[in-house]
Design a protein around this motif. Structure first.
Motif, PDB file in Angstrom:
ATOM      1  N   ARG A  98      37.522  35.642  35.802  1.00 11.47           N
ATOM      2  CA  ARG A  98      36.232  36.247  36.133  1.00 11.47           C
ATOM      3  C   ARG A  98      35.553  36.781  34.867  1.00 11.47           C
ATOM      4  NH1 ARG A  98      37.878  40.145  39.174  1.00 11.47           N
ATOM      5  NH2 ARG A  98      38.195  38.815  40.990  1.00 11.47           N
ATOM      6  N   ARG A  99      36.355  37.411  34.014  1.00  8.49           N
ATOM      7  CA  ARG A  99      35.809  37.925  32.759  1.00  8.49           C
ATOM      8  C   ARG A  99      35.310  36.787  31.866  1.00  8.49           C
ATOM      9  NH1 ARG A  99      40.223  39.883  30.370  1.00  8.49           N
ATOM     10  NH2 ARG A  99      40.395  38.074  29.013  1.00  8.49           N
ATOM     11  N   ASN A 102      32.009  35.585  33.087  1.00  6.15           N
ATOM     12  CA  ASN A 102      30.935  36.525  32.738  1.00  6.15           C
ATOM     13  C   ASN A 102      30.572  36.438  31.259  1.00  6.15           C
ATOM     14  OD1 ASN A 102      30.681  37.542  35.342  1.00  6.15           O
ATOM     15  ND2 ASN A 102      32.224  39.126  35.040  1.00  6.15           N
ATOM     16  N   LEU A 105      28.299  33.438  30.783  1.00  6.48           N
ATOM     17  CA  LEU A 105      26.937  33.748  31.223  1.00  6.48           C
ATOM     18  C   LEU A 105      26.199  34.578  30.171  1.00  6.48           C
ATOM     19  CD1 LEU A 105      27.446  34.657  35.005  1.00  6.48           C
ATOM     20  CD2 LEU A 105      26.728  32.463  34.026  1.00  6.48           C
ATOM     21  N   ASP A 111      23.045  35.942  32.128  1.00  5.33           N
ATOM     22  CA  ASP A 111      23.612  37.033  32.922  1.00  5.33           C
ATOM     23  C   ASP A 111      22.535  37.936  33.503  1.00  5.33           C
ATOM     24  OD1 ASP A 111      22.829  37.973  30.474  1.00  5.33           O
ATOM     25  OD2 ASP A 111      24.563  39.270  30.162  1.00  5.33           O
ATOM     26  N   THR A 181      31.285  43.589  28.894  1.00  6.86           N
ATOM     27  CA  THR A 181      31.869  43.186  30.180  1.00  6.86           C
ATOM     28  C   THR A 181      32.896  44.200  30.659  1.00  6.86           C
ATOM     29  OG1 THR A 181      31.591  40.846  29.570  1.00  6.86           O
ATOM     30  CG2 THR A 181      33.107  41.321  31.370  1.00  6.86           C
ATOM     31  N   ARG A 184      31.178  47.384  31.941  1.00  5.24           N
ATOM     32  CA  ARG A 184      30.627  47.233  33.293  1.00  5.24           C
ATOM     33  C   ARG A 184      31.741  47.262  34.343  1.00  5.24           C
ATOM     34  NH1 ARG A 184      27.321  42.029  33.298  1.00  5.24           N
ATOM     35  NH2 ARG A 184      28.042  41.679  31.191  1.00  5.24           N
ATOM     36  N   THR A 185      32.903  46.676  33.997  1.00  3.99           N
ATOM     37  CA  THR A 185      34.041  46.690  34.916  1.00  3.99           C
ATOM     38  C   THR A 185      34.524  48.115  35.142  1.00  3.99           C
ATOM     39  OG1 THR A 185      34.714  44.532  34.061  1.00  3.99           O
ATOM     40  CG2 THR A 185      36.344  45.727  35.355  1.00  3.99           C
TER      41      THR A 185
END
Length: 347
Positions: A98-99, A102, A105, A111, A181, A184-185
């Motif tokens: 998932r990272r 991201n 993107l 993004d 990233t 944000r997580t």
């Protein structure tokens, strides 16, 4: 003589790795629910690709995106097999995928946010931009200008040095994307209610912070190498020319490998460097082909346009394919060095 060696090694390299890296690329393209051929087997990757084709990406950048998506597809399909077999119980691999998605993107401006990430530096941020400041980073620009005015480098060496500087700039940019990233997580993590889910995410965040620390160490080591190069110049016994290959070789030498293991890896890295150089050549040809196509389109000769469009499409496909093979090989080499280094440290 050097050219003959390059061609010989190129042929050998392509022959050795053809079977290993061609299967995924040469498989027929999958079909969507409407029966139409699609580029990827995973819907979200197709959505990104279709969006990218509508954006004003340069041909080389679009080809790079395609290679990154192809690599992401391979990793996600492998993870799905792992999940069926009951592996990745703590979701670590899923979180990494998932990272990575991201990061792709963000890397290509897809993004949904403007790229405001600065290139971090230990120097003051409010420096004036001067002629010769080409890396948007005061530390890099200062080193570059000093190297240019030193008289130590030939024209060919200056090109090699510029590639090294650009590679370092790209690595800093990737680090900033990854840090963004992770931040944000962490914001999402703060809003978690379930304690069990919170523990799982805490583990994932710890893994991400470990990776960030390692990348920062790599950046510091890379900058020190640039500083040394800028002051001392290239040595006669330099093993490699390409920045990515040099980075792998430096990591291998720090990994506590035996002499036999290093010698074997050195030979594989020479094959990989040939692959990187060949890919760079195709990227240059793709850009030239695109410029020629735009020129022909402006003239309006339909037959001429058709021929050049076909040549461009073939070259774009080949560049994407080679980009995927090169990045896959890079991934394999990085994993191999990390794995063997870890095994030696555990002994």
């Amino acid at each position: 003589m050097r050219l003959q060696c390059f061609v010989a090694v190129l042929c050998l390299s392509v022959g050795i790795n053809a079977g290993k890296y061609s299967r995924e690329v040469n498989e027929p393209k999958p079909s969507g629910s409407d029966g139409q051929a699609v580029e990827f087997r995973i819907a979200k990757l197709n959505q990104v690709w279709e969006k990218a084709k509508r954006m004003q990406l340069s041909p080389v950048r679009q080809a790079e995106l395609h290679s990154d998506l192809k690599l992401q597809e391979k990793d996600e399909l492998q993870w799905k097999k792992m999940k069926v077999e009951g592996l990745d119980e703590n979701g670590e691999k899923e979180a990494q995928l998932r990272r990575n998605f991201n990061v792709i993107l963000a890397k290509y401006g897809m993004d949904g946010k403007r790229d405001t990430r600065p290139l971090e530096s230990n120097s003051l941020k409010d420096h004036d931009t001067k002629e010769g400041d080409i890396f948007d980073d005061p530390r890099l620009d200062k080193l570059w200008n000093k190297a240019k005015s030193s008289g130590k480098f030939s024209n060919e060496e200056m090109l090699s040095l510029k590639r090294e500087f650009q590679h370092h700039k790209d690595k800093v940019h990737e680090y900033n994307i990854l840090m963004d990233t992770v931040s944000r997580t962490e914001e999402i993590h703060k809003n978690v209610i379930s304690p069990l889910e919170g523990d799982a995410k805490e583990h994932v965040l710890h893994q991400k912070h470990t990776e960030l620390k390692q990348k920062m160490r790599d950046l510091n080591q890379g900058f020190e190498r640039l500083r040394k190069l800028s002051h001392e110049g290239f040595t006669e016994d330099s093993e490699f020319r390409e920045p990515r290959v040099i980075e792998l070789w430096e990591a291998a030498k720090r990994a506590n490998l035996s002499k036999d293991e290093l010698d074997s890896l050195k030979e594989e890295l020479h094959h990989f460097e040939t692959k990187v150089e060949k890919h760079s050549h195709y990227q240059e040809q793709l850009e030239l082909s695109h410029q020629k196509l735009r020129h022909v389109e402006a003239l309006g000769d339909k037959e001429h346009i058709k021929r050049n469009q076909e040549k461009y499409n073939t070259l774009a496909e080949k560049t994407r394919e080679m980009g995927y093979k090169m990045k896959k090989h890079l991934q394999d080499l990085s994993n191999k060095i990390s794995r063997e280094g870890l095994e030696h440290n555990e002994l």
